[in-house]
Design an enzyme around this catalytic site. Structure first.
Site: not given
Lengths: 86, 329, 426
Positions: B62, B131
């Site tokens: 990321e 998540h």
């Protein structure tokens, strides 16, 4: 009563109504209600003070003739010289 | 103008497709956005349509691909970066906060960073703690960013284009429980702004201030409350930074009672910020203390019944709302 | 025990400074008595008490600045006045000026502390504990001048909420109409302006403070009140002729100003259109029985202050003029009474003195209407196929559209016009 006396009397009667103004410095032609910010109530108080001071009661119909210092002097001067009957 | 029916997922996909068609500087990158079609299937078919230069699969890195997006934006492109869920955005937090949000300031106004980052947020799909968190309120703390939370089909379709037109970094938080939601959209889709909250349902007894997936829970709660004679006003915040104080405070001034519903955690969350602003601006219009309904202060549980219990639900919203309007003798 | 608190003298007032006590411990006071003087943005205001009782303790000190609601004094309530509106005999209708500080003589024996236990047939008032009050309720109470100590709360833990205050206000409005009508206007003249310094004139900031107070009130009005405006021309031939004839036969000290006639006409017209003599409170219209007309008066400090001419509904034109003769100089000197600032039910602003033709006013909340008069001037007037020159005044109405519709306002202006065609019956 001289005109100077009359003017002094008028100024004396205006003083409590427009304490922050200096009526002695008024433009003689100026509308005093406008230049001194006098509303109809205060104008009536002014006339009441004048009547006490000079002994002259101004009829409502003559109010228009008292708009300026010049007008006041002329009108009141004439009334003082030729007093009308009350 | 014809209304047509589509899902939130399709609305986002259409928005991306339109952006790619309109502006050759726009490209999309992220994990699995190309060949796999997106972790939530949002970008399915786009690789075939636009090719690998404009739909770029990235490694699981990321920090690297958000940094690349910042560089591309500085270089004149208009990147859309997809981060699978906002939990993983923390790996790019340095790039987002220390670079994207600060460069305009640190360059003395020379360098805008016209970067759009899309990420999924929120719980409710049994994806477990790593998540399922809602970090949009947290990002709303940072000056230099614009934080959008599209909750409606219209905003899912309209906000991306408006975000790309913004010269500064914009973070779009798409609640993952909304992707399958179906709704209608006028054709052509209406333009949307990025500055205002929207009153989704007017009411005079209390204000439900909310955003994202909780909007629909609040509307369901309002429906239930209406049958009991309680008229709840439901306000969709739409953007968490900047907050549209005027719309929120007007609502408070009308209803005098407020419940803020937020899927973030209570401590230090966006609900705390809104509550503080109400105190600052509308204290003398309040009839009751401002109430908040937030996610329980635990990592989002995996087990379905526990996950449901941790998140605000229509039932708990309605129950809390009732306590705000009840009288005691 | 009753807490006598700093009243709100308008939606915009937050605090005032205590300048003088007119009472001393042991004094008996009656509803409507002037008990203290406070200095506000609007000048020196005489504060009236709303209970009957005996002064137990003066809590506030001279010179202390106190917020609205702060306890000024404690009173021991006397039995007769507690529940029912007091009979006229109990009111100081014929008594000379309210008890002043110069007369701290002990009250009659029945009221002395030693015998106070004897009056314990009165249910004891709840102890002064910290009451839970919602911020909104506090604000509404301040606006309406409701003493929170008199309100029962229905919220959590007995918290007072807006609805509770509005209920209390509705009760108070209903209860206050009759005793007030008996209130003489004359006690107000008891204090001579010369006796106390004219503080507003001495304070360089007075004009700024008044400007700020006006700013707060009109901002609230424009923010919250959806105004509608109506205007009409009124033929003043008859009214002017009547005034001229009246004034011609009166000594100058008894002359009438047009304002007295206009206020009389407004009050008479309101009788048929009570929805305009009202307050918009919360989400509803609360009619007022008495007509207390806030009348805009220019002060010499650049501001405009609108004290109320009280009970105009029951005053003749002469009585209205007498009231104006009392009120206007006190307004200009910054010496008004609390009821004159807090109890207005409608506002009249007449800018004719300044040559203005038409006034489009801003309503003073929570009132629901404002009547504006421009100057009296000669205008062409078509009537019955002929063209005349007539003295005409432009009358306007600013109405709160939440409270009434344009139709109500239009019918009011028509009544006003009709009444001014028969000035002799006003």
């Amino acid at each position: 009563m001289t005109e100077a006396d009359l003017k002094a009397a008028i100024i004396e009667c205006l003083a409590p109504i427009a304490p922050e103004a200096d009526p002695a410095r008024l433009d003689p032609e100026a509308n005093i209600r406008e230049s001194l910010d006098i509303d109809s109530y205060d104008f009536l108080q002014f006339l009441i003070a004048l009547s006490r001071r000079l002994g002259i009661e101004v009829p409502e119909a003559d109010y228009a003739r008292l708009a300026s210092m010049k007008g006041l002097l002329a009108y009141l001067g004439a009334r003082l010289q030729f007093p009308e009957k009350n | 103008m014809n209304d047509r029916s589509l899902t939130y997922r399709e609305a986002v996909r259409e928005a991306i497709r339109e952006a790619l068609q309109r502006d050759p500087r726009v490209f999309l990158m992220g994990e699995d956005v190309g060949h796999y079609g997106g972790c939530f299937a949002v970008t399915r078919g786009l690789l075939e349509e636009f090719g690998p230069d404009r739909i770029r699969d990235t490694p699981l890195a990321e920090s690297a691909f958000v940094g690349a997006g910042i560089g591309a934006a500085l270089g004149g492109l208009r990147p859309i970066v997809e981060i699978m869920t906002c939990n993983f955005s923390l790996l790019a937090a340095d790039q987002i906060m220390n670079t994207a949000a600060t460069l305009l300031h640190m360059s003395g106004g020379q360098f805008n960073v016209p970067l759009v980052i899309r990420m999924a947020t929120g719980g409710g799909k049994q994806l477990a703690a790593q998540h399922s968190h809602s970090l949009e309120g947290w990002y709303a703390h940072i000056p230099g960013l614009r934080i959008l939370t599209p909750a409606t089909i219209t905003d899912a379709r309209g906000m991306l284009g408006a975000a790309l037109a913004c010269p500064d970094p914009v973070l779009l938080f798409e609640n993952q429980t909304l992707y399958n939601m179906e709704g209608t959209l006028p054709d052509p889709p209406p333009a949307v702004d990025l500055d205002s909250a929207r009153i989704m349902r007017p009411g005079r007894h209390l204000s439900l201030l909310t955003y994202g997936a909780s909007l629909w829970k609040c509307l369901a709660a309002a429906e239930q409350l209406a049958t009991e004679g309680i008229e709840a006003e439901v306000v969709d915040l739409r953007t968490l930074r900047p907050l549209d104080d005027a719309t929120l405070m007007d609502s408070v001034a009308r209803t005098h009672r407020v419940l803020i519903v937020d899927e973030g955690w209570r401590s230090g969350g966006i609900s705390a910020e809104i509550s503080a602003r109400i105190m600052e601006q509308r204290f003398y219009d309040l009839e009751r203390p401002v109430a908040r309904l937030c996610t329980a202060e635990v990592p989002i549980p995996y087990a379905q019944h526990l996950e449901e219990a941790a998140l605000p639900q229509a039932g708990t919203i309605a129950a809390t709302a009732r306590t705000l309007v009840s009288t005691h003798d | 025990m009753i807490d006598f608190t700093m009243p709100s003298l308008g939606a915009d007032m937050e605090a005032a400074t205590l300048m003088a006590w007119k009472i001393a411990p042991g004094d008996t006071v009656h509803r409507g008595d002037v008990v203290a003087e406070v200095e506000t943005d609007k000048g020196l205001i005489e504060i009236e008490v709303f209970h009957h009782g005996v002064v137990e303790e003066l809590v506030a000190h001279i010179g202390q600045k106190l917020p609205v609601g702060a306890v000024l004094a404690r009173l021991r309530e006397t039995a007769p006045a507690t529940t029912t509106p007091a009979p006229p005999a109990a009111l100081p209708t014929t008594t000379p000026p309210a008890p002043v500080a110069a007369a701290p003589a002990p009250a009659p024996p029945a009221d002395s502390p030693a015998t106070s236990a004897a009056s314990s047939t009165v249910p004891p008032a709840p102890a002064a504990t910290h009451t839970r009050v919602s911020p909104l309720a506090r604000k509404v109470a301040a606006t309406l001048g409701i003493d929170l100590a008199t309100v029962t709360g229905s919220g959590p833990g007995g918290a007072i909420e807006r609805a509770d205050v509005e209920r209390a206000a509705a009760h108070a409005a209903a209860a206050s109409a009759s005793p007030q009508a008996a209130d003489p206007a004359s006690p107000a003249t008891a204090t001579t302006p010369a006796a106390a310094p004219d503080l507003s004139a001495d304070h360089p900031d007075a004009a700024t403070a008044m400007r700020r107070a006006i700013a707060a009130a009109v901002s609230k009005s424009n923010r919250e009140i959806p105004h509608y405006h109506l205007a009409t021309r009124i033929d003043m031939t008859r009214a002017r002729a009547w005034l001229e004839a009246e004034n011609a036969r009166r000594p100058i000290t008894d002359r009438l100003l047009p304002a007295a006639v206009l206020l009389a006409a407004v009050a008479r017209a309101l009788k048929d259109h009570p929805d305009l003599n009202a307050a918009w409170i919360g989400d509803s219209l609360v009619r007022r029985d008495a007509v207390h007309i806030n009348f805009a008066i220019a002060t010499r400090h650049g501001g405009l202050i609108s004290p109320a001419v009280l009970d105009v509904q029951s005053k003749s034109v002469d009585a209205i003029m007498t009231a104006l003769n009392d009120l206007i100089p006190r307004a200009k000197a910054g010496r008004l009474r609390s009821s004159e600032l807090s109890e207005g039910t409608i506002t009249v602003t007449s800018l004719g003195d300044l040559g203005v033709e038409t006034v489009f006013g801003v309503i003073y909340p929570p009132q629901v209407a404002l009547i504006g008069f421009g100057r009296l001037s000669e205008e062409p007037w078509a009537e019955n196929g002929g063209l005349f020159v007539r003295p005409v005044i432009h009358a306007t109405l600013a109405g709160d559209h939440r409270a009434t519709d344009g139709r109500t306002g239009a019918r009011f202006l028509e009544s006003l016009n009709r009444l001014l065609q028969h000035p002799e019956s006003l």
